[in-house]
Design a protein around this motif. Structure first.
Motif, PDB file in Angstrom:
ATOM      1  N   PRO A 145      39.760 -64.970  -3.177  1.00 47.38           N
ATOM      2  CA  PRO A 145      39.313 -66.051  -4.065  1.00 47.38           C
ATOM      3  C   PRO A 145      39.792 -65.735  -5.489  1.00 47.38           C
ATOM      4  N   LYS A 146      40.020 -66.763  -6.281  1.00 47.17           N
ATOM      5  CA  LYS A 146      40.476 -66.570  -7.658  1.00 47.17           C
ATOM      6  C   LYS A 146      39.282 -66.307  -8.573  1.00 47.17           C
ATOM      7  N   ALA A 147      39.453 -65.362  -9.493  1.00 45.99           N
ATOM      8  CA  ALA A 147      38.476 -65.111 -10.551  1.00 45.99           C
ATOM      9  C   ALA A 147      39.033 -65.770 -11.810  1.00 45.99           C
ATOM     10  N   TYR A 194      44.762 -68.134 -17.347  1.00 45.82           N
ATOM     11  CA  TYR A 194      45.111 -67.979 -15.938  1.00 45.82           C
ATOM     12  C   TYR A 194      43.951 -67.309 -15.207  1.00 45.82           C
ATOM     13  N   CYS A 195      44.058 -67.273 -13.896  1.00 51.05           N
ATOM     14  CA  CYS A 195      43.070 -66.611 -13.052  1.00 51.05           C
ATOM     15  C   CYS A 195      43.658 -65.319 -12.504  1.00 51.05           C
ATOM     16  N   ALA A 196      42.780 -64.430 -12.070  1.00 50.48           N
ATOM     17  CA  ALA A 196      43.198 -63.200 -11.399  1.00 50.48           C
ATOM     18  C   ALA A 196      42.930 -63.369  -9.904  1.00 50.48           C
ATOM     19  N   SER A 210      44.544 -72.045 -11.960  1.00 46.63           N
ATOM     20  CA  SER A 210      43.340 -72.367 -11.192  1.00 46.63           C
ATOM     21  C   SER A 210      43.644 -73.275  -9.998  1.00 46.63           C
ATOM     22  N   ASP A 211      44.742 -74.058 -10.067  1.00 44.05           N
ATOM     23  CA  ASP A 211      45.108 -74.920  -8.934  1.00 44.05           C
ATOM     24  C   ASP A 211      45.968 -74.195  -7.896  1.00 44.05           C
TER      25      ASP A 211
END
Length: 143
Positions: free
Chosen positions: A91-93, A71-73, A125-126
């Protein structure tokens, strides 16, 4: 002897209660620090200010994906206004130990922002499957 143990037990319980209460998110006109939550962590500052009858927010934060879970943070800021809240997503990390910098200046036309809630999020991420937890608050000190 038994009453001394009971007094010590009561003192220990009180100390635990104080520790739990002090772990709740702090409120301030400016938040400076770091938070951890689902997906990862963030550090930096969020400041609410008043200029010429308008509320503005200055966001300077770095988000880091600290998990190896695919997953992203991300960080979400929710501005608490009467009747309608406004939220902004960082923004996603994405990727273990990947970081993203989020610099955003937000201007509102009124002083009606009561506070900002700072949340850490875990998200695909989506952008789907978002799970956020409130970790800190920035209170409007002039309301």
């Amino acid at each position: 002897m038994k009453s001394k143990l009971m007094k010590l037990g009561g003192a220990a319980a009180a100390a635990c209660a104080i520790a739990v209460l002090s772990a709740t998110p702090a409120s301030a006109a400016t938040w400076n620090g770091s938070i951890n939550g689902p997906g990862g962590g963030a550090g930096g500052s969020v400041k609410l200010t008043k200029e010429s009858g308008s509320t503005s927010a200055v966001v300077r934060v770095t988000i880091i994906d600290t998990k190896k879970d695919g997953y992203c943070a991300a960080m979400r800021i929710i501005f608490d206004k009467p009747f309608t809240d406004y939220s902004y997503d960082s923004p996603k990390a994405c990727g273990h130990q990947v970081g993203k910098t989020w610099n955003k200046d937000i201007l509102y036309g009124s002083n009606s922002v009561r506070r900002a809630k700072l949340q850490m999020c875990r998200v695909h991420s989506d952008g789907s499957g978002r799970h956020c937890e409130t970790k800190a608050y920035v209170e409007n000190t002039w309301a």
